[in-house]
Motif scaffolding. Structure first.
Motif, PDB file in Angstrom:
ATOM      1  N   GLN A   1      24.931  51.607  89.239  1.00  0.00           N
ATOM      2  CA  GLN A   1      24.166  50.610  88.014  1.00  0.00           C
ATOM      3  C   GLN A   1      22.756  50.484  87.370  1.00  0.00           C
ATOM      4  O   GLN A   1      21.635  50.049  87.217  1.00  0.00           O
TER       5      GLN A   1
ATOM      6  N   ASN B   1      29.834  40.002  76.139  1.00  0.00           N
ATOM      7  CA  ASN B   1      30.387  40.981  76.041  1.00  0.00           C
ATOM      8  C   ASN B   1      31.284  41.258  75.640  1.00  0.00           C
ATOM      9  O   ASN B   1      31.379  41.912  74.439  1.00  0.00           O
TER      10      ASN B   1
ATOM     11  N   MET C   1      28.247  36.248  80.791  1.00  0.00           N
ATOM     12  CA  MET C   1      28.078  37.246  80.711  1.00  0.00           C
ATOM     13  C   MET C   1      29.496  37.361  80.035  1.00  0.00           C
ATOM     14  O   MET C   1      29.125  39.028  78.833  1.00  0.00           O
TER      15      MET C   1
ATOM     16  N   ASN D   1      25.315  42.299  93.875  1.00  0.00           N
ATOM     17  CA  ASN D   1      24.707  42.762  92.274  1.00  0.00           C
ATOM     18  C   ASN D   1      26.278  43.746  91.614  1.00  0.00           C
ATOM     19  O   ASN D   1      26.253  44.524  92.440  1.00  0.00           O
TER      20      ASN D   1
ATOM     21  N   MET E   1      28.471  45.780  87.861  1.00  0.00           N
ATOM     22  CA  MET E   1      28.252  45.807  86.956  1.00  0.00           C
ATOM     23  C   MET E   1      29.622  46.137  86.595  1.00  0.00           C
ATOM     24  O   MET E   1      29.879  46.826  87.105  1.00  0.00           O
TER      25      MET E   1
ATOM     26  N   ARG F   1      26.396  49.851  80.899  1.00  0.00           N
ATOM     27  CA  ARG F   1      26.212  49.113  81.344  1.00  0.00           C
ATOM     28  C   ARG F   1      26.429  47.568  81.033  1.00  0.00           C
ATOM     29  O   ARG F   1      25.183  46.943  79.641  1.00  0.00           O
ATOM     30  N   THR F   2      27.204  46.443  81.383  1.00  0.00           N
ATOM     31  CA  THR F   2      27.415  45.831  81.469  1.00  0.00           C
ATOM     32  C   THR F   2      26.800  44.453  82.352  1.00  0.00           C
ATOM     33  O   THR F   2      27.042  44.945  83.723  1.00  0.00           O
ATOM     34  N   ARG F   3      26.873  43.152  81.906  1.00  0.00           N
ATOM     35  CA  ARG F   3      26.441  42.139  83.455  1.00  0.00           C
ATOM     36  C   ARG F   3      27.666  41.297  83.756  1.00  0.00           C
ATOM     37  O   ARG F   3      28.510  41.490  83.215  1.00  0.00           O
TER      38      ARG F   3
ATOM     39  N   GLN G   1      28.795  38.601  87.491  1.00  0.00           N
ATOM     40  CA  GLN G   1      28.892  38.381  88.525  1.00  0.00           C
ATOM     41  C   GLN G   1      29.717  37.547  89.323  1.00  0.00           C
ATOM     42  O   GLN G   1      30.426  37.248  89.335  1.00  0.00           O
TER      43      GLN G   1
ATOM     44  N   THR H   1      33.639  40.373  88.542  1.00  0.00           N
ATOM     45  CA  THR H   1      33.663  39.263  88.047  1.00  0.00           C
ATOM     46  C   THR H   1      34.773  38.158  88.080  1.00  0.00           C
ATOM     47  O   THR H   1      35.039  38.206  87.332  1.00  0.00           O
TER      48      THR H   1
END
Length: 256
Positions: free
Chosen positions: A90, A171, A167, A142, A144, A122-124, A126, A162
């Motif tokens: 990431q 996406n 986010m 963190n 990804m 790359r995507t975010r 959480q 996540t």
């Protein structure tokens, strides 16, 4: 596209003619203690043995590490994996850690990273709620996700560890994936709640992406994942989700 469910979040994704090993968790059953401070911490991990031959797992073109929690990249993987294959991570700080383990070709993912005719984005995400990060940011860390795109292939969104949030919604709207893989075992940490998706989050993704096929992964392997495949299947049937939701058993291969 083929998605081979190995165990937990470990997948072999065949895409654009290449094989990607994702988040290898390769230890023998019961090799590690349960995760301290989580639900069912007295249960040893992994809870189940690998049912895929190691030579199949190690037959890959590139490695993807969504993050470095030990149920995604464990001591056994560090020992077993070849050091010369490309490794996608990431960011640069993670890349340095992986290089220090002896891996030679480590590449941080960007908005559009090209690999052998395949675009990786790359995507975010959480690894828990906003409130969970107020108290447990260091523990959760963190993470990804990755979007795979190539000519002649359906778009694949691997969401990573996540929960549902803005986010993930962004996406889905931005990439419009045809296939979405979710960490759906509803891992629980007392005081922090769910740190990956459970039934409600899976349904929210299902409703937010009406054209996508959804694959439920990251289930029935580590002590704090409390949602079983049978429970998710029952929920899916009750909520009209079965046509677009796959819940593969370990060693199952899905084709799209």
């Amino acid at each position: 596209m083929k998605i081979h469910q190995i165990r937990n979040a470990t997948l072999i994704v065949t895409f654009g003619g290449k094989r990607f090993l994702v988040d290898p968790y390769l230890a023998e059953k019961d090799a590690y203690p349960g995760f301290e401070g989580t639900v069912n911490s007295e249960t040893r991990n992994p809870r189940v043995a690998l049912s895929t031959a190691m030579e199949t797992i190690l037959d890959f073109d590139a490695l993807i590490l969504t993050h470095l929690h030990p149920d995604h990249f464990d001591e056994a993987a560090v020992k077993l994996l070849p050091r010369d294959k490309p490794v996608f991570v990431q960011d640069y700080s993670v890349a340095e850690l992986i290089k220090a383990m002896g891996f030679i070709d480590v590449r941080p993912l960007g908005i559009e990273t090209l690999f052998e005719g395949i675009t990786l984005s790359r995507t975010r995400g959480q690894h828990g709620s906003d409130q969970a990060y107020v108290y447990g940011a260091e523990l959760l860390g963190n993470v990804m996700g990755v979007v795979f795109r190539a000519e002649g292939e359906k778009a694949l969104y691997l969401a990573g560890d996540t929960v549902w949030n803005q986010m993930v919604e962004t996406n889905l709207k931005m990439f419009k994936p045809d296939v979405t893989v979710l960490a759906a075992g509803d891992a629980q940490v007392p005081g922090l709640g769910s740190i990956i998706m459970g039934t409600a989050d899976v349904k929210t993704v299902h409703d937010a992406a009406p054209e996508a096929q959804i694959v439920a992964s990251h289930m029935e392997t580590v002590n704090h994942c409390v949602l079983s495949r049978a429970e998710l299947a029952s929920f899916a049937e009750a909520n009209g989700m079965t046509a677009r939701l796959s819940i593969p058993a370990d060693n199952a291969v899905l084709e799209f």
